[in-house]
Structure formats: C-alpha cells, structure tokens
Scaffold this active site. Structure first.
Site, PDB file in Angstrom:
ATOM      1  N   GLY A   3       0.802  -1.219   0.000  1.00  0.00           N
ATOM      2  CA  GLY A   3       0.000   0.000   0.000  1.00  0.00           C
ATOM      3  C   GLY A   3       0.833   1.266   0.000  1.00  0.00           C
ATOM      4  O   GLY A   3       0.526   2.233  -0.709  1.00  0.00           O
ATOM      5  N   ASN A  63      -8.610   4.071   7.663  1.00  0.00           N
ATOM      6  CA  ASN A  63      -8.047   2.963   8.432  1.00  0.00           C
ATOM      7  C   ASN A  63      -8.131   3.155   9.947  1.00  0.00           C
ATOM      8  O   ASN A  63      -7.896   2.221  10.696  1.00  0.00           O
ATOM      9  CB  ASN A  63      -6.589   2.747   8.025  1.00  0.00           C
ATOM     10  CG  ASN A  63      -5.777   4.024   8.077  1.00  0.00           C
ATOM     11  OD1 ASN A  63      -6.063   4.980   7.353  1.00  0.00           O
ATOM     12  ND2 ASN A  63      -4.790   4.063   8.934  1.00  0.00           N
ATOM     13  N   GLN A  93      -7.877  -0.352   2.618  1.00  0.00           N
ATOM     14  CA  GLN A  93      -8.799  -0.909   3.623  1.00  0.00           C
ATOM     15  C   GLN A  93     -10.057  -1.529   3.017  1.00  0.00           C
ATOM     16  O   GLN A  93     -10.877  -2.067   3.752  1.00  0.00           O
ATOM     17  CB  GLN A  93      -9.202   0.169   4.639  1.00  0.00           C
ATOM     18  CG  GLN A  93      -8.112   0.520   5.632  1.00  0.00           C
ATOM     19  CD  GLN A  93      -7.740  -0.633   6.577  1.00  0.00           C
ATOM     20  OE1 GLN A  93      -8.534  -1.528   6.838  1.00  0.00           O
ATOM     21  NE2 GLN A  93      -6.530  -0.589   7.093  1.00  0.00           N
ATOM     22  N   SER A 135      -3.138  -3.752  -0.738  1.00  0.00           N
ATOM     23  CA  SER A 135      -2.075  -4.432  -0.003  1.00  0.00           C
ATOM     24  C   SER A 135      -2.567  -5.788   0.494  1.00  0.00           C
ATOM     25  O   SER A 135      -3.599  -5.876   1.174  1.00  0.00           O
ATOM     26  CB  SER A 135      -1.669  -3.551   1.182  1.00  0.00           C
ATOM     27  OG  SER A 135      -0.660  -4.194   1.920  1.00  0.00           O
ATOM     28  N   ALA A 136      -1.835  -6.851   0.154  1.00  0.00           N
ATOM     29  CA  ALA A 136      -2.297  -8.220   0.439  1.00  0.00           C
ATOM     30  C   ALA A 136      -2.436  -8.513   1.935  1.00  0.00           C
ATOM     31  O   ALA A 136      -3.328  -9.255   2.336  1.00  0.00           O
ATOM     32  CB  ALA A 136      -1.347  -9.231  -0.202  1.00  0.00           C
ATOM     33  N   HIS A 137      -1.553  -7.927   2.759  1.00  0.00           N
ATOM     34  CA  HIS A 137      -1.586  -8.321   4.177  1.00  0.00           C
ATOM     35  C   HIS A 137      -2.798  -7.776   4.922  1.00  0.00           C
ATOM     36  O   HIS A 137      -3.060  -8.148   6.060  1.00  0.00           O
ATOM     37  CB  HIS A 137      -0.279  -7.948   4.893  1.00  0.00           C
ATOM     38  CG  HIS A 137      -0.102  -6.508   5.239  1.00  0.00           C
ATOM     39  ND1 HIS A 137      -0.433  -6.014   6.474  1.00  0.00           N
ATOM     40  CD2 HIS A 137       0.386  -5.462   4.538  1.00  0.00           C
ATOM     41  CE1 HIS A 137      -0.143  -4.720   6.512  1.00  0.00           C
ATOM     42  NE2 HIS A 137       0.350  -4.361   5.342  1.00  0.00           N
ATOM     43  N   THR A 162      12.640  -7.619 -10.020  1.00  0.00           N
ATOM     44  CA  THR A 162      12.200  -9.017 -10.077  1.00  0.00           C
ATOM     45  C   THR A 162      10.946  -9.203  -9.237  1.00  0.00           C
ATOM     46  O   THR A 162      10.876  -8.738  -8.102  1.00  0.00           O
ATOM     47  CB  THR A 162      13.331  -9.940  -9.582  1.00  0.00           C
ATOM     48  OG1 THR A 162      14.469  -9.731 -10.417  1.00  0.00           O
ATOM     49  CG2 THR A 162      12.920 -11.410  -9.627  1.00  0.00           C
ATOM     50  N   CYS A 169       3.384   6.800  17.962  1.00  0.00           N
ATOM     51  CA  CYS A 169       4.596   7.142  18.701  1.00  0.00           C
ATOM     52  C   CYS A 169       5.694   7.429  17.694  1.00  0.00           C
ATOM     53  O   CYS A 169       6.322   6.537  17.158  1.00  0.00           O
ATOM     54  CB  CYS A 169       4.999   5.991  19.596  1.00  0.00           C
ATOM     55  SG  CYS A 169       6.373   6.404  20.666  1.00  0.00           S
TER      56      CYS A 169
HETATM   57  C1  LIG Z   1      -2.083  -0.310   5.767  1.00  0.00           C
HETATM   58  C2  LIG Z   1      -2.427   0.858   4.945  1.00  0.00           C
HETATM   59  C3  LIG Z   1      -1.506   1.411   4.029  1.00  0.00           C
HETATM   60  C4  LIG Z   1      -0.097   0.907   3.923  1.00  0.00           C
HETATM   61  O1  LIG Z   1      -0.044  -0.378   3.349  1.00  0.00           O
HETATM   62  P1  LIG Z   1       1.279  -1.266   3.516  1.00  0.00           P
HETATM   63  O2  LIG Z   1       1.067  -2.404   2.578  1.00  0.00           O
HETATM   64  O3  LIG Z   1       1.304  -1.710   4.938  1.00  0.00           O
HETATM   65  O4  LIG Z   1       2.439  -0.423   3.141  1.00  0.00           O
HETATM   66  C5  LIG Z   1      -1.922   2.478   3.257  1.00  0.00           C
HETATM   67  N1  LIG Z   1      -3.163   2.967   3.348  1.00  0.00           N
HETATM   68  C6  LIG Z   1      -4.079   2.470   4.204  1.00  0.00           C
HETATM   69  C7  LIG Z   1      -5.445   3.048   4.259  1.00  0.00           C
HETATM   70  C8  LIG Z   1      -3.742   1.401   5.042  1.00  0.00           C
HETATM   71  O5  LIG Z   1      -4.640   0.922   5.889  1.00  0.00           O
END
Ligand SMILES: *Cc1c(COP(=O)(O)O)cnc(C)c1O
Length: 400
Positions: free
Chosen positions: A74, A154, A182, A202-204, A240, A327
């Site tokens: 992301g 988020n 999100q 973002s996959a995670h 890659t 923080c």
């Molecule tokens: C988590 C998040 C990101 C960042 O994504 P990453 O894959 O962790 O770098 C960007 N935008 C939003 C709204 C997110 O929740």
C-alpha cells in the site's frame, strides 16, 4: 495460570495469512523458484503464475489484467500514485487535492511534493469522517492535476463517497487516486463503478502475505514509472517479481468473497462491543460512524486516559488493539484523523481502535466487554486528567 489465547482485534493493522494462501505460495519458494523474466521452462512457469494472479485480481475488481501493476504494498502504491501523477502532469499544473484523513503514505508524499513546489489543498471532513464531494468541486482549479481521497479510513472506518467524487473529477478531467487498502479484499470494490483512475491495495490487509500489493491504473492515465530497470510491469515498475507474494495475493483475493459474506456478522459484533462498553463505562464516545462504516470497526475515546495505557493493559489480558496516537520519535502525536473529525487533542489521546475480523467470536467480544471496564476504572483512579468530581458535580471534564 495458563496464558490465555491471544484475542486479535487489530485487523486494520494486518491479518494472519490464510493457510490456503500459504499452501498456494509454498511451491514458489522451493521447486518453482525461477525468475519470471527468464526464458526456460522454470522461469516461464513462474511467469504463468504471476499472469494468472493478475487475471484473478483484475477480475475481482472489474479491471483489465493490463491495468494491474504489482508493487511492494500500500505504501509504495500510494507514493507512486502521487509522485508519478505529479511529475507526468507537471506541464498541466502543480496542484494536488487530498483529504485530511488520508494515510501517512499519502499525506507525507503530498508534503514532499509541497516541499518541491507543488500546491496542496487538504480538505476537511465531517465530524463522522466524511469528505463532502461539493468541497472537492470547489477546490478544483485549472491547474489541479490530482485528487487523492481514500475509499475507507483505516482509523475510524468511514467509507467515502468515491463514485460521487469521481463524477466531479471525471467531468473536470482531473486524475483521481483512491487509497483502497482498507477496502479491496474486505468489501466488494468495482473500479469501473467507482470510476477511479488509480487505486492502491495491499495483500496483508486481506489475509495475504506482507510486502506485496498492487496498483490499479486505468488505461490511458498519465503517470511516470515508479522504478526503472529490467522493464517488468510494462516498464512502469521494474524489479524481479515477488513471485510467492503475488501468487499468495491472487489466492487471497480469490478467497475474499468469504470476507464479504462476513460483513453483517462483523457489523453486529462491533455493535455488541460498543453497546457493552458504552453501558459499562461513562464518558466514552464512539468515533466510528454508525453508517457507511467498514464492517468490524470500532474506534472510541475514553476520557481522561491515554490510549497507550489501555492498549498495554488489554495486551496483558491477551487482547491486541491499536491506539490512535502514533509514537513518532518518542513523542506521542494525537491521531490526525481524530483531530480532523474535531476531537480536542487531549481527548484524541484517549482513543482505542478495535478492528474485528474473520476469527473473532462473540465470546471474545464478551470477554473484552467484561475485562475493559475494570481496566478503565484502575486507569481513571491513576489519571491526573480525569476529574471524576467534576463529572459528578454535573460538569464534563471535556466537551466532545
Ligand atoms: C495499511 C495501509 C496502508 C499501507 O499499506 P502497507 O502495505 O502496509 O504499506 C496504506 N493505506 C491504508 C489506508 C492502510 O490501511
């Protein structure tokens, strides 16, 4: 006493990788380790795997496969959208519009562009976290080249009126990027129906692996390449490919309909959590909107207490949540999102975010509702800022 099982309520921060995703990825670490840019069978098999993931992902968001660009996640997709559009459209103008509640990956890149001579307009949001499309229309100037407004926030979960904003940007010929990190993989996203030009994913955040994501870039959108080198991703994002990551992301998005089906259950769980906490605790306020909110989101402030203190005590009880303050370099900054919805800084410090997901149960919510009030009363007894006497005398320590 046995250590209680972790109750994970921080799904907006990240999610556990689905075991089926791990299974799909596994061969690409071992026997199928090839570089997809090579021409022998081993490389071609890897190339086939990433192209098949691209097709799956494109279909999931109603895009064409050639509009999907694999990235590291992301943050990269957000950075790329802003810098890439800014530099490719410099001749037309140097004005960018963003909302005040964007992710730091967007806001900090806007700040960078500002330092480099671009003009940035930051739009306010309502006290429930919504951008007014009329504000976007008013802010657009002849030199505006990009509007960047997230699909869902988020921290509080507000889902923005993206399609309405897109009608404005489209009619004015301004490129529209929406941070969909999100939403993609959590709720149905159709990039054609939203009519956005660029999105980030973002996959995670949807039960896939960390460090991999993608940008959707509508055909014909003017944007500079993000990385130069081996010519991967149609010369726009060299490097890659993260083959196991991309394969895992493809599998995760294939499974995302299971998350869509969970929506109403997660809404209900968050509602149960809010009812339980607001019944048991005084001077607690809800920051998440009650409508147009991501499923499972509950951001609250508890007056007179630091978010970190609540977070650490919940952690001691096995519950993982986030607090609103970030923080940074040792000092606690109140969340820019909570300030933008109008909370005074001292109140914003007392925020905590629960984001529920697939594995959360009603029992877990009940456990939090049972444990949290005790934590609050201990912390309030220690709190120099929570003036119970003031409240009992009919006053409120803070006006929210
Ligand atoms: C988590 C998040 C990101 C960042 O994504 P990453 O894959 O962790 O770098 C960007 N935008 C939003 C709204 C997110 O929740």
């Amino acid at each position: 006493m046995p250590v209680a099982k972790t109750i994970y309520m921080d799904h907006a921060a990240t999610t556990a990788v689905d075991p089926r995703v791990i299974e799909a990825m596994r061969p690409y670490f071992t026997e199928l380790f090839g570089n997809p840019a090579t021409m022998y069978g081993l490389g071609r098999d890897c190339e086939k795997a990433i192209e098949s993931a691209r097709i799956t992902i494109a279909k999931a968001i109603n895009a064409a496969p050639e509009e999907i660009y694999f990235t590291s996640g992301g943050t990269e997709s957000d950075n790329w959208a802003i810098e890439g559009v800014a530099y490719a459209n410099e001749k037309k103008g140097r004005h960018i519009i963003a909302s005040a509640i964007e992710h730091h990956a967007v806001l900090e890149t806007c700040q960078l562009m500002k330092n480099r001579g671009w003009d940035v307009t930051v739009l306010p949001v309502s006290n429930t976290g919504f951008v007014d499309p009329a504000d976007v229309e008013k802010a657009i100037r002849p030199d505006t080249i990009l509007v960047t407004i997230m699909h869902a926030n988020n921290e509080i979960g507000s889902i923005e009126p993206i399609a309405e904003i897109a009608r404005i940007t489209r009619s004015k010929g301004v490129i529209f990027h929406s941070d969909t990190v999100q939403t993609i993989g959590k709720i149905p996203v159709d990039v054609k129906a939203l009519d956005v030009d660029i999105t980030s994913a973002s996959a995670h955040k949807f039960y896939g692996p960390k460090g991999v994501g993608f940008s959707y870039i509508r055909k014909g959108t003017r944007i500079e390449a993000f990385a130069r080198g081996g010519g991967q991703e149609r010369n726009r994002r060299a490097g890659t490919h993260n083959v196991p990551g991309i394969v895992g992301m493809g599998k995760a998005i294939e499974l995302a309909s299971e998350s869509f089906a969970e929506g109403s259950r997660l809404h209900k769980l968050a509602e149960t959590l809010w009812e339980g906490l607001s019944d048991a605790i005084v001077d607690v306020h809800r920051n998440s909107p009650s409508e147009n909110c991501l499923p499972g989101f509950l951001n609250i402030v508890v007056e007179g207490i630091e978010g970190e203190a609540m977070l650490l005590r919940l952690d001691a009880k096995g519950v993982c949540v986030s607090s609103g303050s970030a923080c940074t370099t040792g000092s606690l900054e109140p969340s820019h999102v909570l300030l933008a919805i109008g909370l005074p800084a001292e109140v914003a410090h007392g925020s905590i975010r629960f984001t529920l997901g697939r594995e959360n149960t009603e029992d877990e919510v009940r456990y939090v509702v049972k444990e949290f009030p005790g934590i609050i009363s201990i912390l309030r007894q220690m709190s120099p800022t929570y003036r119970k006497d003031c409240r009992e005398a009919g006053g409120k320590p803070y006006a929210v």
